[in-house]
Design a protein around this motif. Structure first.
Motif, PDB file in Angstrom:
ATOM      1  N   LEU A  24     -15.733-102.274 -61.196  1.00 37.09           N
ATOM      2  CA  LEU A  24     -15.910-101.391 -62.345  1.00 37.09           C
ATOM      3  C   LEU A  24     -17.302-100.776 -62.321  1.00 37.09           C
ATOM      4  N   LEU A  25     -18.280-101.618 -62.033  1.00 39.71           N
ATOM      5  CA  LEU A  25     -19.663-101.131 -61.946  1.00 39.71           C
ATOM      6  C   LEU A  25     -19.801-100.140 -60.798  1.00 39.71           C
ATOM      7  N   SER A  26     -19.328-100.543 -59.618  1.00 41.01           N
ATOM      8  CA  SER A  26     -19.561 -99.711 -58.439  1.00 41.01           C
ATOM      9  C   SER A  26     -18.862 -98.360 -58.565  1.00 41.01           C
ATOM     10  N   LEU A  27     -17.608 -98.380 -58.990  1.00 37.27           N
ATOM     11  CA  LEU A  27     -16.880 -97.107 -59.071  1.00 37.27           C
ATOM     12  C   LEU A  27     -17.548 -96.169 -60.065  1.00 37.27           C
ATOM     13  N   SER A  28     -18.006 -96.729 -61.187  1.00 45.30           N
ATOM     14  CA  SER A  28     -18.710 -95.864 -62.142  1.00 45.30           C
ATOM     15  C   SER A  28     -19.962 -95.276 -61.514  1.00 45.30           C
ATOM     16  N   LEU A  29     -20.660 -96.103 -60.762  1.00 48.30           N
ATOM     17  CA  LEU A  29     -21.902 -95.612 -60.157  1.00 48.30           C
ATOM     18  C   LEU A  29     -21.637 -94.555 -59.096  1.00 48.30           C
ATOM     19  N   TYR A  30     -20.584 -94.766 -58.281  1.00 52.35           N
ATOM     20  CA  TYR A  30     -20.271 -93.732 -57.277  1.00 52.35           C
ATOM     21  C   TYR A  30     -20.066 -92.397 -57.979  1.00 52.35           C
ATOM     22  N   ALA A  31     -19.301 -92.460 -59.056  1.00 52.64           N
ATOM     23  CA  ALA A  31     -18.992 -91.217 -59.760  1.00 52.64           C
ATOM     24  C   ALA A  31     -20.246 -90.610 -60.377  1.00 52.64           C
ATOM     25  N   VAL A  32     -21.104 -91.471 -60.927  1.00 51.11           N
ATOM     26  CA  VAL A  32     -22.332 -90.970 -61.547  1.00 51.11           C
ATOM     27  C   VAL A  32     -23.195 -90.259 -60.517  1.00 51.11           C
ATOM     28  N   VAL A  33     -23.302 -90.852 -59.331  1.00 50.78           N
ATOM     29  CA  VAL A  33     -24.135 -90.227 -58.297  1.00 50.78           C
ATOM     30  C   VAL A  33     -23.555 -88.876 -57.903  1.00 50.78           C
ATOM     31  N   ALA A  34     -22.230 -88.797 -57.862  1.00 53.05           N
ATOM     32  CA  ALA A  34     -21.586 -87.551 -57.417  1.00 53.05           C
ATOM     33  C   ALA A  34     -21.506 -86.507 -58.519  1.00 53.05           C
ATOM     34  N   LEU A  35     -22.031 -86.837 -59.694  1.00 52.40           N
ATOM     35  CA  LEU A  35     -21.869 -85.947 -60.837  1.00 52.40           C
ATOM     36  C   LEU A  35     -22.508 -84.577 -60.612  1.00 52.40           C
ATOM     37  N   GLN A  36     -23.573 -84.559 -59.820  1.00 54.34           N
ATOM     38  CA  GLN A  36     -24.226 -83.276 -59.544  1.00 54.34           C
ATOM     39  C   GLN A  36     -23.464 -82.601 -58.396  1.00 54.34           C
ATOM     40  N   ARG A  37     -22.395 -81.917 -58.738  1.00 56.98           N
ATOM     41  CA  ARG A  37     -21.445 -81.454 -57.728  1.00 56.98           C
ATOM     42  C   ARG A  37     -22.048 -80.466 -56.750  1.00 56.98           C
ATOM     43  N   ASP A  38     -22.936 -79.607 -57.233  1.00 57.87           N
ATOM     44  CA  ASP A  38     -23.424 -78.525 -56.376  1.00 57.87           C
ATOM     45  C   ASP A  38     -24.617 -78.941 -55.516  1.00 57.87           C
ATOM     46  N   SER A  39     -25.002 -80.204 -55.572  1.00 55.83           N
ATOM     47  CA  SER A  39     -26.130 -80.637 -54.757  1.00 55.83           C
ATOM     48  C   SER A  39     -25.616 -81.358 -53.523  1.00 55.83           C
ATOM     49  N   ALA A  40     -26.023 -80.852 -52.351  1.00 56.32           N
ATOM     50  CA  ALA A  40     -25.550 -81.452 -51.103  1.00 56.32           C
ATOM     51  C   ALA A  40     -26.085 -82.877 -50.954  1.00 56.32           C
ATOM     52  N   THR A  41     -27.355 -83.064 -51.305  1.00 55.69           N
ATOM     53  CA  THR A  41     -27.927 -84.393 -51.100  1.00 55.69           C
ATOM     54  C   THR A  41     -27.263 -85.423 -52.010  1.00 55.69           C
ATOM     55  N   ALA A  42     -26.988 -85.017 -53.258  1.00 50.21           N
ATOM     56  CA  ALA A  42     -26.368 -85.969 -54.172  1.00 50.21           C
ATOM     57  C   ALA A  42     -24.965 -86.322 -53.690  1.00 50.21           C
ATOM     58  N   THR A  43     -24.234 -85.330 -53.222  1.00 53.13           N
ATOM     59  CA  THR A  43     -22.887 -85.608 -52.740  1.00 53.13           C
ATOM     60  C   THR A  43     -22.928 -86.504 -51.520  1.00 53.13           C
ATOM     61  N   GLU A  44     -23.877 -86.216 -50.640  1.00 54.77           N
ATOM     62  CA  GLU A  44     -24.024 -87.044 -49.447  1.00 54.77           C
ATOM     63  C   GLU A  44     -24.354 -88.486 -49.844  1.00 54.77           C
TER      64      GLU A  44
END
Lengths: 494, 483
Positions: free
Chosen positions: B136-156
């Motif tokens: 539950l923690l990890s999946l939420s965090l993955y999504a939080v990190v990916a929240l900045q959709r237009d940033s290549a570094t964040a998606t990476e």
């Protein structure tokens, strides 16, 4: 007593409180106010330490002015303060220098004045804490915390190469301190859960452990003293520090390391101290002779005095590790005297640096023509630095040499060479800087010292002379504590 | 009624879940870019959780849901600290995220779900519950990190985090299944008892243990399982980095305590050796690599790795001293990280990230107060008294000395000396160097106040650390004594 039984706490916290007040004045447009508050704070902090001298019982080596409160109950750590004949003098020395340092930076420091003065006041309180702590962790906290203001002082207000010097200073001392922490943790476990330094003094420790504990403490204290070969941070730090920083480094900081030997290394590990005394004496003599020669070749005045300090501190550690009363008392006298003399010499160099902005000997010459009063003061301090009888420098050196003769003639012989080298490097520098014809424009435009500077030098000159002519008021404070320490050191603790 | 009242140790979790649902719906109906209503609701939820956790506290250890859930002093303390950490993280990051258009209802909900995962992990006394909380923690965090959709570094960063995190979860599951094979149970206490009585197959147990320790090391970011840490810390927006680097570390600590200490205490001789290797490598790689960084977030990432190594020294020393010191270390680490990342966000502004070391140049001239706060935080991270970081290191080293790990202690000390250098460099940049830009720092009142409190608490706890130390020791003691 004015503050009941909390004299030592006041000596520690008063300068720090004033430091925070000074800091609160903030911007440089309030600099005059910051200076005034700092001076008031420094003078008050000195005055409150005077009862430590007048109320001191010279007949006992027990701790006096003791304060004891629980601090961190879980680890049995106490806020435990107290002084004996050895430590009380350094608190006085430190508090004495704080107003002088504030005065010395009165005009010269123009940027971030409040931070500068606050750093010195806070450091003064921390140093008092180091000398007054009887709990090892309390000691360690003060000891380490001291690094922070000094790091800032060197790094912000220092000379061209200040960053290198500040980082080197910090990391060198931190390395030693961390190993000391390991030793303290070992002692805590070994003693069954006590951080009381005085408990450690009485505790039996196996020989191998004593050696290791001694070496860990050695790492911490030898860096601070500094002893050969870990002395290399000192010339850098001294040269790059602003005048006040150099004064505090020379007069106070170096004493903290030597004090550590007396409070920790020797009484906690006496057997190790005895069996490693040859090693310690060798390092001390190398410092006295070799560093004395190094000082001779310096072209930078501050560097010269820095090396001279290392050489003089070699005398101090020599005096400790020959294990007799002359040596140890002489070493302590030497520490006090060196505080005054080296502090004064750095102030002298500071006076010239403020006017000419150079520390190089070659940039001067014939200063006496332009600054006769200054030249006279400088002369006195230079003589004291070379151990002239009648000045404070003589008393300690003479006693250590006497002690060394008792231990081994050759120790004394090598140690006595300092009287030659010391005179050579100090007076030769003095001659090149002060005498002769005026060599350049800068010197030609010099004006003599101001009233403020005269005041600072007069106080120091009187102290140096009084201590040289009549050292009894100092030595009688030391006497009983030193004797009892020697008795303690003669007993094996294995 | 009686069923509901037996659930009271889990009231905080239930309340949080209910509130997340409410917030998700409420967010749809509140307009406005600033999300003030949602934000306040979230903070109120955290406050409510704290009150409930305090109100439902009781002495001793309470099990719930067939021993899958445990409520003890350690869980309560860690939960309270997690609420605090999340709440502080939101205060610090609000204006940062608003400026980047990331302060959305989803973000807030994900943060609360992550907190939920943290709470479940902290209170787990069953391997399945632990795993559930972790995911539950990890999946939420993955999504939080990916929240900045237009940033290549964040998606990476999100990608890396996800793949390596999934790998780690796989390792953990594999280890757990072996434990199950060896002991026939997934209940932490029953596993411990089975190992104690010697009925379990030793080889299988140790084999499973290796996988579990590897998985844990992944989650903690200990060397050699640390590769994801610098990239994720660097790539994610600073607010997300702060979220990853703070409260989850408390959960990771609880995780270590529940699995290794409560579940596999009899195997300590095996896992303490593994942890020793992880600890030394982490301190070495973390501290040495941090020196070479020019990006402060990357530097913090490596410093985290080193700090986790230090924390492991406390865990492997064992006993109340060791576990108590590790918990204290984790708490202090979270406090310092919050301040450190908070400072980066405070110095950032719209379209500008203050995440390189040079951005800290001359901070003392731009804002003496902020520089002083950062100085306190940096000296605390370096472990220099009178800041609290010293006592964190002190208590860990003390436990290790008491356990007889002198060589380990000396290594820890030497590596923290190396570590002192890069913290010192920040102080050097702030105080000794001239500023590169004279751009006015726009100091948000709420985060400025918070960073001041944060810095001063680091100092105040450094002067009076006793209470917090005792709280940590007592909570560890109470949680472990009854097994």
């Amino acid at each position: 007593m004015i503050f009941g039984f909390h004299l030592l706490s006041v000596a520690i916290w008063l300068p720090m409180i004033f430091g925070v007040l000074v800091l609160a004045t903030g911007h440089d447009r309030n600099a005059p106010l910051a200076r005034k508050i700092a001076l008031v704070g420094a003078v008050l902090s000195f005055l409150v330490t005077l009862p430590l001298y007048t109320g001191f019982d010279k007949m006992t080596s027990a701790m006096q002015f003791v304060e004891m409160k629980d601090w961190i109950v879980r680890f049995n750590i106490h806020y435990h303060l107290g002084v004996d004949g050895i430590s009380v003098l350094f608190i006085l020395l430190n508090s004495f220098f704080t107003p002088l340092v504030v005065l010395a930076g009165w005009k010269v420091i123009e940027k971030r004045v409040a931070q500068y003065l606050a750093a010195f006041l806070i450091m003064s309180g921390l140093v008092n804490g180091v000398f007054a702590s009887l709990d090892a962790i309390l000691f360690y906290v003060f000891w380490e915390a001291m690094l922070i203001p000094m790091f800032i002082i060197i790094g912000v207000w220092g000379g061209a190469n200040r960053v290198y010097a500040a980082v080197k200073f910090f990391l060198y001392t931190l390395l030693g301190s961390l190993l000391m922490l390991v030793a303290l943790l070992y002692l805590y476990t070994h003693s069954g859960g006590s951080f009381e330094i005085l408990d450690y003094h009485e505790m039996a420790i196996p020989f191998t452990a004593q050696i290791l504990v001694f070496l860990a403490f050695f790492m911490a204290f030898s860096v601070k003293v500094p002893m050969f070969p870990v002395h290399t941070w000192l010339p850098d730090a001294h040269v790059e520090a602003p005048t006040g920083g150099s004064v505090v480094l020379a007069a106070i900081m170096l004493k903290v390391g030597a004090y550590g030997f007396l409070r920790f290394s020797m009484p906690i590990a006496p057997d190790a101290s005895h069996s490693l005394s040859g090693f310690m004496i060798t390092l001390s003599l190398i410092a006295v002779v070799y560093i004395g020669l190094v000082a001779l070749t310096q072209a930078d005045m501050k560097k010269l005095i820095a090396y001279s300090s290392i050489s003089h501190m070699g005398f101090v550690t020599l005096g400790f590790f020959i294990f007799n009363a002359y040596g140890m008392e002489g070493a302590l006298m030497q520490m006090i005297s060196h505080g005054f003399v080296a502090g004064a010499l750095f102030l002298c160099i500071g006076v010239m640096y403020d006017r000419v902005h150079s520390r190089q000997i070659v940039d001067y010459g014939g200063v006496a023509n332009k600054m006769p009063v200054f030249a006279a003061f400088f002369m006195l301090f230079a003589m004291a630095n070379s151990g002239l009888p009648g000045t404070s420098g003589f008393v300690g050196e003479f006693m250590v040499i006497m002690g060394a003769v008792k231990a081994n003639f050759w120790y004394a012989f090598l140690a006595a060479s300092t009287l030659v080298f010391g005179a050579a490097y100090t007076l030769w520098m003095y001659k090149r800087v002060i005498f002769g014809a005026v060599t350049n424009d800068h010197v030609a435009h010099l004006h003599d010292i101001t009233l403020r500077e005269k005041f600072i030098f007069a106080i120091l000159a009187i102290t140096v002379l009084v201590m040289g002519l009549y050292p009894l008021p100092v030595s009688e404070i030391l006497h009983v504590s030193v004797n009892d320490l020697l008795v303690h050191l003669a007993r094996s603790k294995i | 009624m009686s069923f509901l009242s037996t659930l009271f140790p889990a009231y905080a979790e239930i309340f949080l879940l209910a509130m997340v649902s409410v917030i998700l719906i409420a967010d749809l109906f509140t307009s406005g870019r600033t999300k003030t209503v949602t934000y306040l609701l979230v903070q109120l939820t955290l406050l409510g959780c704290s009150l409930i956790t305090v109100a439902t506290h009781q002495n001793g250890v309470t099990h719930l849901f067939h021993n899958m859930f445990v409520d003890d002093l350690m869980s309560d303390v860690l939960k309270l600290l997690s609420y605090l950490a999340v709440s502080m993280m939101l205060v610090y990051s609000r204006s940062y995220l608003l400026a980047r258009g990331l302060f959305s209802g989803e973000f807030l909900a994900l943060v609360l779900f992550a907190l939920m995962g943290i709470m479940v992990m902290i209170s787990a006394s069953h391997f399945l519950t632990l795993y559930l909380g972790l995911e539950l923690l990890s999946l939420s965090l993955y999504a939080v990190v990916a929240l900045q959709r237009d940033s290549a570094t964040a998606t990476e960063a999100a990608m890396k985090y996800f793949i390596l995190g999934a790998l780690a979860s796989g390792l953990l599951l594999y280890g757990m299944s072996m434990l199950y094979g060896a002991t026939g149970t997934l209940d932490v206490n029953a596993v411990s008892a089975a190992i104690q009585h010697g009925v379990a197959n030793k080889a299988l147990l140790v084999f499973g243990l290796v996988f579990i320790v590897s998985g844990l090391a992944f989650k903690l970011g200990a060397v050699p399982f640390h590769m994801w840490v610098p990239d994720v810390y660097h790539g994610a927006p600073t607010a997300m980095t702060m979220l990853i680097g703070t409260a989850p570390k408390l959960a990771a600590f609880a995780f270590v305590m529940r699995i290794l200490v409560e579940g596999m205490q009899p195997l300590m001789i095996h896992w303490s050796g593994m942890l020793a290797i992880l600890a030394v490598l982490s301190m070495a790689v973390g501290n040495i690599s941090a020196i070479a960084q020019t990006n402060i977030k990357r530097m913090f990432a490596y410093s985290t790795i080193a700090h986790m190594g230090f924390l492991l020294v406390g865990v492997l020393s064992g006993g109340i001293e060791g576990y108590g010191s590790a918990m204290f270390y984790a708490v202090i680490y979270v406090l310092m990280s919050l301040g450190g990342f908070g400072m980066i966000m405070l110095l950032s502004r719209e379209g500008f990230e203050a995440d390189t070391l040079n951005d800290f140049k001359g901070l003392n001239q731009r804002s003496p107060w902020l520089a002083f706060m950062m100085l306190l935080l940096m000296f605390s991270m370096a472990g220099v008294p009178p800041t609290v970081g010293f006592y964190a290191k002190f208590s860990v080293l003390n436990a290790a000395v008491a356990a007889g790990h002198i060589p380990l202690v000396i290594m820890a000390v030497l590596f923290s000396l190396i570590g002192a250098f890069y913290y010192l460099r920040i102080v050097k940049l702030m105080y000794f160097d001239a500023p590169e830009s004279h751009e006015r720092i726009y100091m948000q009142p709420d985060s400025t106040l918070l960073i001041s409190i944060n810095g001063l608490v680091v100092l105040a706890l450094g002067i009076l650390p006793g209470t917090l130390m005792s709280v940590c020791a007592v909570s560890v003691q109470q949680s472990l004594l009854l097994h």
